[in-house]
Design an enzyme around this catalytic site. Sequence first.
Site, PDB file in Angstrom:
ATOM      1  N   ALA A 125     -15.664  40.677 -29.855  1.00 26.07           N
ATOM      2  CA  ALA A 125     -16.447  40.880 -29.781  1.00 26.07           C
ATOM      3  C   ALA A 125     -16.832  40.838 -28.120  1.00 26.07           C
ATOM      4  O   ALA A 125     -16.427  39.911 -27.821  1.00 26.07           O
ATOM      5  CB  ALA A 125     -17.782  40.810 -30.503  1.00 26.07           C
TER       6      ALA A 125
ATOM      7  N   GLU B  81     -11.296  42.526 -36.677  1.00 32.07           N
ATOM      8  CA  GLU B  81     -11.693  43.632 -37.979  1.00 32.07           C
ATOM      9  C   GLU B  81     -11.635  44.607 -37.565  1.00 32.07           C
ATOM     10  O   GLU B  81     -11.811  45.266 -38.441  1.00 32.07           O
ATOM     11  CB  GLU B  81     -13.137  42.346 -37.927  1.00 32.07           C
ATOM     12  CG  GLU B  81     -13.646  41.142 -38.111  1.00 32.07           C
ATOM     13  CD  GLU B  81     -15.100  40.479 -37.551  1.00 32.07           C
ATOM     14  OE1 GLU B  81     -15.245  41.515 -36.722  1.00 32.07           O
ATOM     15  OE2 GLU B  81     -15.672  39.957 -38.822  1.00 32.07           O
TER      16      GLU B  81
ATOM     17  N   GLU C 217     -13.924  33.080 -34.983  1.00 29.06           N
ATOM     18  CA  GLU C 217     -16.123  32.892 -34.345  1.00 29.06           C
ATOM     19  C   GLU C 217     -16.437  31.560 -34.970  1.00 29.06           C
ATOM     20  O   GLU C 217     -17.662  31.500 -33.951  1.00 29.06           O
ATOM     21  CB  GLU C 217     -16.650  33.542 -35.286  1.00 29.06           C
ATOM     22  CG  GLU C 217     -16.157  35.131 -34.759  1.00 29.06           C
ATOM     23  CD  GLU C 217     -15.453  35.756 -35.429  1.00 29.06           C
ATOM     24  OE1 GLU C 217     -14.026  35.372 -35.978  1.00 29.06           O
ATOM     25  OE2 GLU C 217     -14.987  37.058 -35.498  1.00 29.06           O
TER      26      GLU C 217
ATOM     27  N   GLY D 282     -13.529  40.419 -33.667  1.00 29.85           N
ATOM     28  CA  GLY D 282     -14.095  41.690 -33.740  1.00 29.85           C
ATOM     29  C   GLY D 282     -12.396  42.533 -33.564  1.00 29.85           C
ATOM     30  O   GLY D 282     -12.565  43.346 -34.339  1.00 29.85           O
TER      31      GLY D 282
END
Length: 257
Positions: free
Chosen positions: A65, A111, A131, A108
């Site tokens: 992200a 993911e 993260e 992300g």
Amino acid sequence: MSEPLLLVERREAVGLIRLNRPRVLNALNTTLVRELADVMEEMDRDDEIRVIVLTGNEKAFAAGADIQEMAETTPVQFVVKQFFADWERIRRIAKPIIASVSGYALGGGNELAMCCDMIVASETARFGQPEINLGVIPGAGGTQRLTKAVGKMKAMELILTGRMMSAQEAFELGLVNRVVPQDKLEEETMALAGEIASKPPIAVRLGKQAVLKALDLTLEHGLHFEQNAFFMLFSSEDQREGMKAFVEKRKPEFKGK
Ligand code: CAA
């Protein structure tokens, strides 16, 4: 005009989507994820497309992200913006999606690869959920999908240390389907996509749904879903054609009906 965030093309029955923020290693900002969900939904509705391939560039599939965008966000803003709503749209795509991963698939990015249905990785690919190093945990499904993919012990280690793993390790853990040389990544991904695209599309769609149900349901409910899908397929022309062609010792011609 600014660069498009996604490069989209069609190759026969395969819809190819390339993440295109190379300067920030394809960091996933909210606009990009929204556009990705839009394009995938469009491809899902397009009868000419049977398989979707999602890829990045040589250096990065996606490094997570967008930290810059996220850093100052408050919990209330996450809720108001429905921060993960577009991820949910991607989860609901009915056609099979193959992630074709080179370089970083982190946070992300990993993911997103795990939201896809299969992962083809180049030998240079690096997977991880870093993260923890930012003071948070995965938020787009990492703790759930990684655990389902590789088991509790390994997922725990990867999520609590944030370490990256090689394509080979990811393969050995069952996170990726195959590891191929960097210069063969596109060819091998397209070969897999082409093979699936040649199969009867309604059975492919129900096969995808049924496998995903295994991650969600009890065995009893999953078996019930599978049987209903199996019975349903006997109302398709492709089932008649597939079994008739077998008996007649010829190649079937599937029409998606
Ligand atoms: N968000 C925003 N920008 C990012 C980014 C990210 N996730 N990852 C890389 N970038 C940017 C860098 O800031 C840098 O920009 P500038 O040139 O403007 O400084 C550019 O991309 C190139 O990155 P590096 O210079 O850091 O490249 P490197 O080769 O030295 O290192 C890397 C590569 C190890 C992947 C490193 O970039 C890195 O650690 N990135 C962050 C990975 C990460 O923590 N991802 C998780 C994000 S949080 C998340 O995803 C939450 C969730 O679950 C939804």
